[in-house]
Design a protein around this motif. Structure first.
Motif, PDB file in Angstrom:
ATOM      1  N   ILE A 122     -74.503 -19.548  26.736  1.00 29.60           N
ATOM      2  CA  ILE A 122     -74.415 -20.784  27.525  1.00 29.60           C
ATOM      3  C   ILE A 122     -73.519 -21.760  26.779  1.00 29.60           C
ATOM      4  O   ILE A 122     -73.691 -21.997  25.582  1.00 29.60           O
ATOM      5  CB  ILE A 122     -75.809 -21.392  27.738  1.00 29.60           C
ATOM      6  CG1 ILE A 122     -76.687 -20.453  28.571  1.00 29.60           C
ATOM      7  CG2 ILE A 122     -75.702 -22.738  28.457  1.00 29.60           C
ATOM      8  CD1 ILE A 122     -78.121 -20.927  28.729  1.00 29.60           C
ATOM      9  N   LEU A 123     -72.571 -22.329  27.522  1.00 33.33           N
ATOM     10  CA  LEU A 123     -71.692 -23.315  26.906  1.00 33.33           C
ATOM     11  C   LEU A 123     -72.433 -24.642  26.776  1.00 33.33           C
ATOM     12  O   LEU A 123     -72.939 -25.182  27.774  1.00 33.33           O
ATOM     13  CB  LEU A 123     -70.426 -23.506  27.743  1.00 33.33           C
ATOM     14  CG  LEU A 123     -69.398 -22.381  27.641  1.00 33.33           C
ATOM     15  CD1 LEU A 123     -68.230 -22.668  28.578  1.00 33.33           C
ATOM     16  CD2 LEU A 123     -68.903 -22.252  26.202  1.00 33.33           C
ATOM     17  N   VAL A 124     -72.462 -25.161  25.579  1.00 32.85           N
ATOM     18  CA  VAL A 124     -73.099 -26.455  25.341  1.00 32.85           C
ATOM     19  C   VAL A 124     -72.000 -27.504  25.258  1.00 32.85           C
ATOM     20  O   VAL A 124     -71.235 -27.537  24.291  1.00 32.85           O
ATOM     21  CB  VAL A 124     -73.930 -26.429  24.049  1.00 32.85           C
ATOM     22  CG1 VAL A 124     -74.546 -27.807  23.815  1.00 32.85           C
ATOM     23  CG2 VAL A 124     -75.009 -25.368  24.123  1.00 32.85           C
ATOM     24  N   LEU A 125     -71.947 -28.358  26.276  1.00 30.73           N
ATOM     25  CA  LEU A 125     -70.966 -29.444  26.320  1.00 30.73           C
ATOM     26  C   LEU A 125     -71.688 -30.718  25.900  1.00 30.73           C
ATOM     27  O   LEU A 125     -72.655 -31.135  26.549  1.00 30.73           O
ATOM     28  CB  LEU A 125     -70.363 -29.590  27.716  1.00 30.73           C
ATOM     29  CG  LEU A 125     -69.482 -28.413  28.208  1.00 30.73           C
ATOM     30  CD1 LEU A 125     -70.333 -27.299  28.781  1.00 30.73           C
ATOM     31  CD2 LEU A 125     -68.475 -28.893  29.236  1.00 30.73           C
ATOM     32  N   ASN A 126     -71.220 -31.334  24.819  1.00 31.04           N
ATOM     33  CA  ASN A 126     -71.941 -32.498  24.288  1.00 31.04           C
ATOM     34  C   ASN A 126     -71.092 -33.760  24.210  1.00 31.04           C
ATOM     35  O   ASN A 126     -71.544 -34.761  23.662  1.00 31.04           O
ATOM     36  CB  ASN A 126     -72.546 -32.182  22.918  1.00 31.04           C
ATOM     37  CG  ASN A 126     -71.501 -31.638  21.962  1.00 31.04           C
ATOM     38  OD1 ASN A 126     -70.308 -31.930  22.096  1.00 31.04           O
ATOM     39  ND2 ASN A 126     -71.930 -30.846  20.975  1.00 31.04           N
ATOM     40  N   ARG A 127     -69.873 -33.708  24.728  1.00 29.91           N
ATOM     41  CA  ARG A 127     -69.065 -34.936  24.750  1.00 29.91           C
ATOM     42  C   ARG A 127     -69.287 -35.624  26.101  1.00 29.91           C
ATOM     43  O   ARG A 127     -68.711 -35.251  27.114  1.00 29.91           O
ATOM     44  CB  ARG A 127     -67.590 -34.610  24.547  1.00 29.91           C
ATOM     45  CG  ARG A 127     -66.688 -35.865  24.582  1.00 29.91           C
ATOM     46  CD  ARG A 127     -65.254 -35.516  24.263  1.00 29.91           C
ATOM     47  NE  ARG A 127     -65.132 -35.127  22.859  1.00 29.91           N
ATOM     48  CZ  ARG A 127     -64.017 -34.600  22.323  1.00 29.91           C
ATOM     49  NH1 ARG A 127     -62.962 -34.373  23.093  1.00 29.91           N
ATOM     50  NH2 ARG A 127     -63.975 -34.276  21.050  1.00 29.91           N
ATOM     51  N   ILE A 156     -77.849 -31.215  24.840  1.00 25.12           N
ATOM     52  CA  ILE A 156     -78.421 -30.367  23.792  1.00 25.12           C
ATOM     53  C   ILE A 156     -78.424 -28.904  24.221  1.00 25.12           C
ATOM     54  O   ILE A 156     -78.067 -28.010  23.444  1.00 25.12           O
ATOM     55  CB  ILE A 156     -79.848 -30.842  23.445  1.00 25.12           C
ATOM     56  CG1 ILE A 156     -79.810 -32.264  22.909  1.00 25.12           C
ATOM     57  CG2 ILE A 156     -80.502 -29.903  22.438  1.00 25.12           C
ATOM     58  CD1 ILE A 156     -81.181 -32.884  22.687  1.00 25.12           C
ATOM     59  N   THR A 157     -78.810 -28.658  25.476  1.00 27.51           N
ATOM     60  CA  THR A 157     -78.877 -27.274  25.964  1.00 27.51           C
ATOM     61  C   THR A 157     -77.663 -26.883  26.806  1.00 27.51           C
ATOM     62  O   THR A 157     -77.418 -25.689  27.040  1.00 27.51           O
ATOM     63  CB  THR A 157     -80.140 -27.075  26.817  1.00 27.51           C
ATOM     64  OG1 THR A 157     -80.081 -27.939  27.960  1.00 27.51           O
ATOM     65  CG2 THR A 157     -81.391 -27.413  26.008  1.00 27.51           C
ATOM     66  N   ASN A 212     -79.362 -38.757  33.786  1.00 28.13           N
ATOM     67  CA  ASN A 212     -79.739 -37.913  32.640  1.00 28.13           C
ATOM     68  C   ASN A 212     -80.279 -36.545  33.064  1.00 28.13           C
ATOM     69  O   ASN A 212     -81.196 -35.998  32.435  1.00 28.13           O
ATOM     70  CB  ASN A 212     -80.775 -38.628  31.767  1.00 28.13           C
ATOM     71  CG  ASN A 212     -80.212 -39.887  31.145  1.00 28.13           C
ATOM     72  OD1 ASN A 212     -79.097 -39.883  30.612  1.00 28.13           O
ATOM     73  ND2 ASN A 212     -80.968 -40.979  31.236  1.00 28.13           N
ATOM     74  N   ALA A 213     -79.712 -35.986  34.131  1.00 32.16           N
ATOM     75  CA  ALA A 213     -80.147 -34.658  34.572  1.00 32.16           C
ATOM     76  C   ALA A 213     -79.461 -33.545  33.778  1.00 32.16           C
ATOM     77  O   ALA A 213     -79.948 -32.409  33.778  1.00 32.16           O
ATOM     78  CB  ALA A 213     -79.875 -34.481  36.066  1.00 32.16           C
ATOM     79  N   THR A 273     -66.388 -30.429  26.096  1.00 33.71           N
ATOM     80  CA  THR A 273     -67.018 -29.523  25.115  1.00 33.71           C
ATOM     81  C   THR A 273     -67.218 -30.173  23.758  1.00 33.71           C
ATOM     82  O   THR A 273     -68.131 -29.800  23.004  1.00 33.71           O
ATOM     83  CB  THR A 273     -66.163 -28.274  24.942  1.00 33.71           C
ATOM     84  OG1 THR A 273     -64.890 -28.634  24.387  1.00 33.71           O
ATOM     85  CG2 THR A 273     -65.959 -27.550  26.263  1.00 33.71           C
ATOM     86  N   GLY A 274     -66.366 -31.120  23.414  1.00 36.73           N
ATOM     87  CA  GLY A 274     -66.449 -31.712  22.074  1.00 36.73           C
ATOM     88  C   GLY A 274     -65.843 -30.812  20.999  1.00 36.73           C
ATOM     89  O   GLY A 274     -66.045 -31.046  19.810  1.00 36.73           O
ATOM     90  N   ILE A 275     -65.134 -29.784  21.437  1.00 40.04           N
ATOM     91  CA  ILE A 275     -64.524 -28.827  20.504  1.00 40.04           C
ATOM     92  C   ILE A 275     -63.039 -29.132  20.367  1.00 40.04           C
ATOM     93  O   ILE A 275     -62.369 -29.467  21.345  1.00 40.04           O
ATOM     94  CB  ILE A 275     -64.735 -27.386  21.015  1.00 40.04           C
ATOM     95  CG1 ILE A 275     -66.215 -27.031  21.004  1.00 40.04           C
ATOM     96  CG2 ILE A 275     -63.935 -26.393  20.188  1.00 40.04           C
ATOM     97  CD1 ILE A 275     -66.517 -25.689  21.651  1.00 40.04           C
TER      98      ILE A 275
END
Length: 244
Positions: free
Chosen positions: A133-138, A150-151, A145-146, A119-121
Motif C-alpha cells: 500500500i502506498l503511504v502518501l503523507n504530504r 499514516i496508513t 480527516n477521512a 507521496t513526500g518522496i
C-alpha cells in the motif's frame, strides 16, 4: 140619499189609495232586495280577486325562496370544494416544509469530505518484492480527516458516491510504473507506464459507491517503481460527491 152616495165614493177612494201604497211598498221592498243581492254578488267577486292576488304573490315569493335555497346550496358546495383544496394545499405545504427541513438537516449533518496528498518522496521508490500500500503523507488537503497519512488508506465516513483520481510519474528503463486503485480487496482501475527510460506520466480515476467503512487506497505491485519530488508529481485525491 145624496149624502150617502158621496160617502160611498169617498170610501172607495181611500181604499184605492191604501192599496196603491201597499203595492208601492212591496215594489220598493223587492227593489231593495235586488239591490242587496247585486251588492252581495259584487262583494263576493272582489274577495275572490283578492285571494287570487294573494296566491300569486305567495307563489312568487316561494319561487324566489326556492331560487335562493338553490343558490345557497351551490355556494355551500363551492365552499366545501375550496375547503378541500385548501386542506390539500396545506398538506402539501406541510410536506414541503418537512422536505426542506430534512434537506437542511441532511446538509447540516452530511460530513464534508475532500483530500489530496503527495507521496513526500524525493527520488525513486521501488521496486519491492511484494505488493504494498502506498503511504502518501504530504498533505495538501484533508477536509474531514477521512484519509490517513499514516496508513495511506481512505475510510468512507458515510454511505455515498465518491470520486477518486491519482497521477504518477516514472523514468526507469528497467521497471514498469504501475499503480492500482483499490476498493477494499478489489482492484478498480490501473494506471501503468512501460520502462522507456524517459520521464512520463500516467493517471487514472473512478467514481465509486461506498458503504460506510469501505476502504480505498493505492497499491504498488511487486517489481514496480515510480518517481516523485517536492513538486508532487505523484498525487492521490478524492472527495464525496453526495451521500446515499
Amino acid at each position: 140619499m145624496r149624502v150617502s152616495v158621496v160617502l160611498l165614493l169617498f170610501g172607495l177612494t181611500q181604499f184605492q189609495l191604501i192599496k196603491g201604497d201597499e203595492q208601492l211598498a212591496v215594489e220598493e221592498v223587492e227593489a231593495g232586495s235586488g239591490r242587496l243581492q247585486t251588492k252581495s254578488y259584487g262583494e263576493g267577486s272582489g274577495v275572490l280577486a283578492d285571494q287570487a292576488t294573494v296566491q300569486s304573490d305567495v307563489s312568487a315569493e316561494l319561487r324566489q325562496l326556492r331560487d335562493m335555497v338553490v343558490e345557497q346550496k351551490v355556494k355551500l358546495q363551492q365552499i366545501e370544494e375550496l375547503k378541500k383544496e385548501n386542506a390539500a394545499l396545506e398538506q402539501r405545504l406541510a410536506f414541503t416544509e418537512l422536505e426542506i427541513k430534512s434537506l437542511r438537516e441532511e446538509k447540516t449533518n452530511t460530513p464534508k469530505v475532500a483530500f489530496s496528498f503527495g507521496t513526500g518522496i524525493s527520488g525513486s521508490h521501488g521496486p519491492l518484492s511484494t505488493d504494498s500500500i502506498l503511504v502518501l503523507n504530504r498533505e495538501i488537503t484533508n477536509i474531514g480527516n477521512a484519509f490517513s497519512p499514516i496508513t495511506g488508506v481512505f475510510t468512507a465516513p458515510v454511505r455515498g458516491v465518491y470520486y477518486f483520481r491519482y497521477t504518477m510519474s516514472g523514468h526507469s528503463s528497467a521497471h514498469w510504473t504501475t499503480v492500482h486503485l483499490m476498493k477494499n480487496q478489489q482492484s478498480i482501475v490501473v494506471a501503468t507506464k512501460p520502462p522507456k527510460g524517459t520521464h512520463d506520466y500516467a493517471a487514472s480515476g473512478a467514481t465509486l459507491l461506498l458503504e460506510k467503512g469501505d476502504l480505498v487506497y493505492l497499491r504498488l505491485p511487486a517489481n514496480s517503481q515510480f518517481w516523485d519530488d517536492q513538486n508532487n508529481h505523484f498525487s492521490f485525491s478524492g472527495f464525496l460527491l453526495f451521500p446515499m
